[in-house]
Design an enzyme around this catalytic site. Structure first.
Site, short mmCIF file in Angstrom:
data_model
loop_
_atom_site.label_atom_id
_atom_site.label_comp_id
_atom_site.label_asym_id
_atom_site.label_seq_id
_atom_site.Cartn_x
_atom_site.Cartn_y
_atom_site.Cartn_z
N SER A 105 0.75 -1.26 0.00
CA SER A 105 0.00 0.00 0.00
C SER A 105 0.78 1.31 0.00
O SER A 105 0.24 2.33 -0.37
CB SER A 105 -0.97 0.00 1.18
OG SER A 105 -0.27 -0.21 2.37
N ASP B 134 5.47 -9.49 4.51
CA ASP B 134 5.48 -9.97 3.14
C ASP B 134 4.03 -10.38 2.84
O ASP B 134 3.43 -11.16 3.60
CB ASP B 134 6.41 -11.19 3.05
CG ASP B 134 6.50 -11.76 1.66
OD1 ASP B 134 5.50 -11.68 0.93
OD2 ASP B 134 7.56 -12.31 1.31
N PRO C 162 3.02 4.44 -1.08
CA PRO C 162 2.91 5.50 -0.07
C PRO C 162 1.49 5.83 0.38
O PRO C 162 1.30 6.61 1.29
CB PRO C 162 3.54 6.71 -0.77
CG PRO C 162 3.27 6.48 -2.22
CD PRO C 162 3.33 4.99 -2.42
N CYS D 76 2.52 -1.37 -12.60
CA CYS D 76 2.85 -0.25 -13.48
C CYS D 76 3.95 -0.69 -14.45
O CYS D 76 4.93 0.01 -14.67
CB CYS D 76 3.25 0.99 -12.69
SG CYS D 76 4.70 0.78 -11.66
#
Length: 476
Positions: free
Chosen positions: A125, A175, A127, A246
């Protein structure tokens, strides 16, 4: 034009071999070398889009709506040279979040026709752009678990949640692969914005491809496969999850989703995103995933898949050693007393979806919907710190004011622009012809910016040290 951007030949060949025939390679490369448009998302936990647009109408800002996010806008500014966007009064008050436009897409995909938001997991999550976007859609109801593996990024994640007035979130530091075993079939909805090779971020970061190689893609995909399996195991049957990156290669995107389908068969359904927004079909694959090349929408490159879980699946058996939970819930009477004191001293109401817990002399507000998980997962940070108890009552906390105050409280003082700058620089304020006693909410242009304490005719600054800004503040 950026000339310094490094684009490896192997990457160009990889894209050339996989990019759909209707897209042009020269356009792709030219777009990669063009700086990214800035974009922001209005934080509807604090302000409506209409009120935000009215508030910034007197600025030299040109705002263009982002088609896939009702609260997102590309922004062009005249005052860019003098004040950074992060040091504008609106940003400091949490009224908007600086977020890349295409990164708003995964949350839009998760939330579309989805009212299963009682307990949501954001698995990677920091920044916090997508976490705060989810929180805004939840309107601070239900429980939102924000997980982050990198310890160094927990602080900035917490700071962004605090600034945006999120009080239904809890932070974990694991993790993401542990959730399938530690919290099997516990979450209604899950976002897995997976760590990736970042090929789509090239317009934002000249060095995004510095460590890129064909061999590293396979290593990263191995991590992603483990994460998507864990996320699916942690998802309730009937629930929905979004997998996003991304990056642009198929190995980290389509192939990871197909691996999930191969592992769990008919329990996995890919829900097509062709109609997610006007024009979405320009970037959809045959499976209905969004595979966004930068030149399609003049954005970052991005991949988004929406996955529905149709049946229970096997989850790993784990032995837990949790340790003692250091908080205890206050009694109904104490809850009422604390709520009455907050209402009396600061004219603020405790939200009905929250429990009050105590640890030593600290009072914390936790989301009610988190109760089932309190004994299952070790949390790094939960909800918001409401107050510290002392002999004469309570010392209310800055983060509680930023989350709970609306700006119309009777116990408040409105600052002018000059005083607000002083406040954000950590200095005390001396309002003209005013004095008082006790704690007071500090307001600038209708929105709370903190809590202070009257000392005669001076308001003692209560801004936490890490939030103090010293330069380049907003223009008057």
């Amino acid at each position: 034009m950026h000339s310094k951007i490094y684009i490896p030949e192997d990457f160009i060949e990889l894209i050339r071999s996989t990019m759909p025939a209707n897209l042009d390679m020269d356009e792709f490369l030219a777009c990669c070398k063009t700086p990214l448009r800035r974009s922001i998302r209005v934080n509807t936990l604090k302000i409506s889009v209409d009120d935000f647009l009215a508030r910034v109408a007197d600025k030299d800002w040109t705002l263009t709506p982002v088609p896939w996010c009702e609260t997102g806008f590309w922004i062009e500014r005249e005052d860019e040279e003098t004040v950074s966007l992060g040091n504008t009064a609106e940003h400091l008050a949490g009224l908007f979040y600086i977020q890349e436009a295409s990164s708003m897409m995964p949350v839009t995909a998760l939330l579309a026709d989805n009212d299963q938001l009682d307990c949501v997991l954001d698995m990677a999550s920091a920044p916090g752009s997508k976490t705060t976007q989810i929180a805004a859609a939840m309107q601070n109801q239900g429980a939102l678990v924000a997980n982050e593996l990198a310890a160094s990024r927990i602080k900035v994640l917490h700071s962004n949640l605090q600034r945006c007035g999120v009080y239904n979130a809890s932070l974990t530091h694991f993790d993401g692969c542990v959730f399938g075993g530690w919290a099997p079939e516990s979450f209604d909805s899950i976002l897995l914005d997976a760590p990736c090779s970042g090929e789509g971020a090239i317009r934002k970061d000249e060095d995004a491809m510095a460590n890129w190689s064909l061999s590293s893609i396979e290593d990263i995909a191995e991590v992603q496969r483990n994460l998507i399996i864990s996320a699916f195991q942690a998802l309730k049957p009937g629930g929905v999850m979004v997998y996003s990156t991304c990056t642009l290669n198929r190995t980290e995107n389509q192939d990871v989703c197909h691996f999930l389908k191969e592992t769990f068969g008919d329990a996995v359904e890919f829900e097509p995103l062709n109609d997610l927004f006007d024009g979405a079909q320009q970037s959809t694959t045959e499976e209905g995933f969004l595979h966004v090349y930068p030149q399609i929408f003049d954005s970052e490159g991005f991949f988004v898949a929406r996955i529905r879980k149709h049946a229970s699946v096997e989850t790993p058996k784990v032995k837990k050693r949790m340790g003692k939970f250091p908080f205890s819930m206050v009694s109904d009477k104490e809850h009422k007393d604390i709520a009455a004191s907050l209402k009396q001293t600061l004219d603020i109401t405790i939200p009905e979806h929250s429990d009050i817990w105590v640890r030593d002399k600290e009072l914390w507000l936790f989301p009610k919907n988190l109760r089932p998980l309190l004994t299952e997962i070790r949390f790094q940070r939960m909800g918001i710190k409401l107050a510290e108890q002392h002999k004469k009552g309570y010392r209310w906390q800055h983060e509680a004011i930023m989350a709970l105050a609306k700006g119309d409280e009777s116990v408040s003082v409105t600052l002018n622009a000059e005083q607000a700058k002083e406040w954000f620089m950590g200095r005390d304020i001396r309002p003209e012809n005013l004095s008082g006693k006790g704690e007071v909410i500090v307001i600038y242009r209708d929105y709370p910016i903190g809590i202070g304490k009257w000392v005669g005719n001076r308001i003692k600054n209560g801004l936490p040290r890490e939030m103090v800004r010293d330069t380049n503040l907003f223009n008057i």
